[in-house]
Design an enzyme around this catalytic site. Sequence first.
Site, short mmCIF file in Angstrom:
data_model
loop_
_atom_site.label_atom_id
_atom_site.label_comp_id
_atom_site.label_asym_id
_atom_site.label_seq_id
_atom_site.Cartn_x
_atom_site.Cartn_y
_atom_site.Cartn_z
CG ASP A 1 -3.21 25.93 -11.33
OD1 ASP A 1 -2.13 26.28 -10.84
OD2 ASP A 1 -4.21 26.67 -11.35
CD GLN B 1 1.13 27.54 -9.78
OE1 GLN B 1 0.66 27.46 -8.65
NE2 GLN B 1 0.48 27.13 -10.86
CB SER C 1 -1.25 30.63 -10.53
OG SER C 1 -1.81 29.50 -9.89
#
Length: 298
Positions: free
Chosen positions: A204, A278, A228
Amino acid sequence: MTTPVSELIELLSLERLEDNLFRGQSRDIGTKYVFGGQVVGQALSAAQATLKEARTAHSLHAYFLKAGDIAAPIVYQVDRTRDGGSFSVRRVTAIQHGQPIFFLAASFQRDEDGAEHQLSMPEVPQPEDIEPGHAVPERVMAELPEKIQRWLSKEGPFEFRHVYPRDELKPPKRPPFQQVWFRLAERVGDAPELHRALLAYASDFHLLGTATFPHGISYYQPNVQMASLDHALWFHRPFRADDWLLYSIDSPSAQGSRGLARGMVYDRHGKLVASTAQEGLIRVVGDAQAAALVPARD
């Protein structure tokens, strides 16, 4: 004596409440809310703990529903969706204050041989040839918002070396590509499940930020909201999170206050060990004070 690495491993080692129910704590790394990689890594740890056979996680897909509260524990409820002859599927719901904040679906496979190919690793300097990042000067740090000061002053469990560093405090406009070497700061045990959870956590970092490059903005700026929205991760080959890995990231599109980023993770020998994708919120607001107070997903 605890270290950032031992704290992270403890963070990913969940308390088992029932057969399919786990509880995890949060660590304040300087973000306003729970770091997304933490929830992904903990959810994967919960899913892995419910497998009765030796099967390897090969993919996970997740949605972030609500910002997590750093001060409160997170309960992970696992649904043992399927155990077939070769594959197992688990669905995990992360719950906080009685409400779901995150969903994850993960698939696991019995080890098999088959056709194999991969894209080549980009030609980049080795991590030893790249200088570690420099600390932010105290006079500059003092002028930053409190949450950014905490983020920058924390010693993290991972070491990062950027192939093409960018000044995140005064970001220039540049194409949406970056390569980052990273590794866990200490050697840890050999359990593959642990290394997959560690990579899920680290995946991430830097991913969504790549989508900000063409626009000359960054998460560090007080009038920028970033969060996110979803996260996907595919594991391809064995790896160690405490050996150098290259994160090669690009962003093919940004629109509607959302940015899409994709990543490929290689070991230092050029093997493609994982891929990521993502989409996240990237919102520039006129009132910096309001941006700091309003949750990004509201």
